[in-house]
Design a protein around this motif. Sequence first.
Motif, PDB file in Angstrom:
ATOM      1  N   GLU A 186       0.834  -1.209   0.000  1.00 21.84           N
ATOM      2  CA  GLU A 186       0.000   0.000   0.000  1.00 21.84           C
ATOM      3  C   GLU A 186       0.868   1.259   0.000  1.00 21.84           C
ATOM      4  N   ALA A 187       1.916   1.261   0.820  1.00 19.40           N
ATOM      5  CA  ALA A 187       2.808   2.422   0.888  1.00 19.40           C
ATOM      6  C   ALA A 187       3.527   2.644  -0.436  1.00 19.40           C
ATOM      7  N   ALA A 241       1.284   3.975  -3.115  1.00 18.78           N
ATOM      8  CA  ALA A 241       1.038   5.408  -2.919  1.00 18.78           C
ATOM      9  C   ALA A 241       2.202   6.228  -3.465  1.00 18.78           C
ATOM     10  N   ARG A 253       2.218   6.574  -7.156  1.00 20.30           N
ATOM     11  CA  ARG A 253       1.174   7.495  -7.641  1.00 20.30           C
ATOM     12  C   ARG A 253       1.560   8.947  -7.387  1.00 20.30           C
ATOM     13  N   ASP A 309       1.896  10.106  -4.297  1.00 19.54           N
ATOM     14  CA  ASP A 309       1.260  10.439  -3.020  1.00 19.54           C
ATOM     15  C   ASP A 309       2.269  10.261  -1.883  1.00 19.54           C
ATOM     16  N   ASP A 359       2.569  11.941   0.920  1.00 26.21           N
ATOM     17  CA  ASP A 359       1.947  11.963   2.244  1.00 26.21           C
ATOM     18  C   ASP A 359       1.359  10.603   2.600  1.00 26.21           C
ATOM     19  N   GLY A 360       0.727   9.950   1.637  1.00 27.07           N
ATOM     20  CA  GLY A 360       0.194   8.611   1.865  1.00 27.07           C
ATOM     21  C   GLY A 360       1.295   7.618   2.164  1.00 27.07           C
ATOM     22  N   TYR A 361       2.383   7.713   1.423  1.00 26.85           N
ATOM     23  CA  TYR A 361       3.541   6.838   1.644  1.00 26.85           C
ATOM     24  C   TYR A 361       4.098   7.027   3.048  1.00 26.85           C
ATOM     25  N   THR A 366       1.717   2.448 -11.080  1.00 22.76           N
ATOM     26  CA  THR A 366       0.997   1.352 -10.432  1.00 22.76           C
ATOM     27  C   THR A 366       2.020   0.368  -9.875  1.00 22.76           C
TER      28      THR A 366
END
Length: 73
Positions: free
Chosen positions: A10-11, A14, A17, A19, A21-23, A64
């Motif tokens: 998931e990290a 992210a 992509r 992202d 902050d998500g990572y 991806t």
Amino acid sequence: VAELARRSEEANAALLRGDVDGYLSLITLTDDFTLMSPFGGPTSRGPYDDAAWREIGRFFRNGTLRQELVQAY
């Protein structure tokens, strides 16, 4: 181990992509953090500053990821 692999996937998804902050919300950075930069050159160690993370986020866009756990012990 399954939870760690899921969180890692998931990290990293992210990050690909763009992202950042998500990572960063899904990982824990330590003082001995090592990252192989997508820009080439030597590996980086230690904490990254905010500008470096933003640059990484701009480098990755709309990527991806499908992570495969080959072996765990």
